[in-house]
Design a protein around this motif. Structure first.
Motif, short mmCIF file in Angstrom:
data_model
loop_
_atom_site.label_atom_id
_atom_site.label_comp_id
_atom_site.label_asym_id
_atom_site.label_seq_id
_atom_site.Cartn_x
_atom_site.Cartn_y
_atom_site.Cartn_z
N GLU A 140 73.04 -38.16 39.58
CA GLU A 140 73.41 -39.55 39.27
C GLU A 140 72.26 -40.51 39.59
O GLU A 140 72.01 -41.46 38.85
CB GLU A 140 74.67 -39.93 40.07
CG GLU A 140 75.89 -39.16 39.58
CD GLU A 140 77.09 -39.28 40.52
OE1 GLU A 140 76.96 -38.90 41.70
OE2 GLU A 140 78.14 -39.75 40.07
N GLY A 160 78.40 -40.64 37.51
CA GLY A 160 78.22 -39.38 36.77
C GLY A 160 79.15 -39.22 35.58
O GLY A 160 78.73 -38.76 34.51
N GLN A 188 76.90 -31.60 38.23
CA GLN A 188 77.84 -32.51 38.89
C GLN A 188 78.94 -31.63 39.51
O GLN A 188 80.04 -31.54 38.97
CB GLN A 188 78.45 -33.49 37.87
CG GLN A 188 77.45 -34.42 37.21
CD GLN A 188 76.89 -35.53 38.09
OE1 GLN A 188 75.91 -36.15 37.74
NE2 GLN A 188 77.48 -35.79 39.25
#
Ligand code: CAA
Length: 257
Positions: free
Chosen positions: A111, A142, A129
């Motif tokens: 991110e 994200g 993620q």
């Protein structure tokens, strides 16, 4: 400014910030993010700096928010502290920020890279993620930025299953601007930053502003915005210098303030 978790150096008009917490794969704890925010603001305010490179080390750009620091936090704690809000300093920086990513860029690390303006990836880079493995979801943009970058299907797969993406896939998916051999990553990032830093500081800042606007508004509004910031550039010394240099077949000289 004394910092423990980042290391900095300046080469010409380019500032380099290294996340420097290798023992924790550069996990983004509160102190690191505070130091990073302070340093970014200082470089943004320094007229001698034209571009910023943000990097980690060979093994990790950053393996995410610091899980051990977050572990004991309750909902009221995070509601009151809203620690991720402090991460957004990087999105307020007017100068270009280039993320040079080698190794892991996971969770908050992915991110953070996506909050930068350009991501250059080493062939060793791995993006992911994996917050779902921890019983939470990405919390620093994200679900939004990854989806805009790579599209719904790939973003869903990565966020719902925690699958990592290697550098080649990240380039195919337009998450990164290009992939370079790991040994060349920093050189390439510094060269790119130096090239940008030699250009008109006003035009560069306005170009960044205008590209970023495309994430926020409709196409028609974005095009109107672009024209509204394009026209005032004709009031700058840099426009006169840039166009005169072209006509005179010489290199332009853009002054830093
Ligand atoms: N937070 C805190 N510490 C971390 C960390 C993190 N995100 N990632 C790695 N570390 C620490 C490890 O605990 C370990 O410390 P110790 O030696 O003290 O045990 C050290 O860094 C080295 O890590 P590993 O031994 O795990 O290294 P590995 O090579 O075996 O594995 C890895 C590497 C796959 C990246 C693994 O470390 C990992 O899965 N890390 C967590 C990734 C993750 O889940 N990130 C998302 C965090 S949540 C988030 O970011 C929320 C948000 O959206 C803002």
């Amino acid at each position: 400014m004394a910092h423990e978790m980042i290391a900095t150096e300046v080469q010409g008009a380019v500032a380099l910030i290294r996340l420097n917490r290798p023992q924790a794969l550069n996990a983004l704890c509160d102190q690191l993010m505070r130091e990073l925010g302070e340093q970014l603001l200082a470089y943004d305010a320094d007229p001698a700096i034209g571009a910023i490179v943000l990097t980690g080390n060979e093994k990790a750009f950053a393996a995410g928010a610091d899980i051990k620091e977050m572990q004991g936090r309750t909902y009221p704690d995070v509601l009151e502290d809203d620690f991720i809000a402090k991460w957004e300093t990087i999105t307020r920086i007017r100068k270009p920020v280039i993320a040079a990513v080698a190794g892991f860029a996971l969770g908050g690390g992915c991110e953070l890279a996506m909050m930068c303006d350009i991501i250059l990836a080493a062939d060793t880079a791995k993006f992911g993620q994996p917050e779902i493995n921890l019983g939470v979801i990405p919390g620093a943009g994200g679900t939004q930025r990854l989806t805009r970058q790579v599209g719904k299907s790939k973003a869903m797969e990565m966020i719902l299953s925690a699958r990592f993406m290697d550098a080649a896939e990240a380039e195919r998916a337009n998450l990164v601007s290009r992939v370079v051999p790991a040994a060349d990553l920093l050189d390439e990032a510094m060269k790119l930053a130096a090239r940008i830093a030699a250009l008109s500081p006003v035009a560069v800042a306005i170009a960044k502003l205008s590209v970023n606007r495309s994430y926020e508004v409709t196409l028609a509004e974005g095009v109107r915005f672009e024209r509204s910031v394009f026209m005032p550039l004709f009031g700058t010394a840099d426009q006169r210098e840039g166009m005169a240099a072209f006509a005179e077949k010489r290199k332009p000289r853009f002054a830093r303030r």
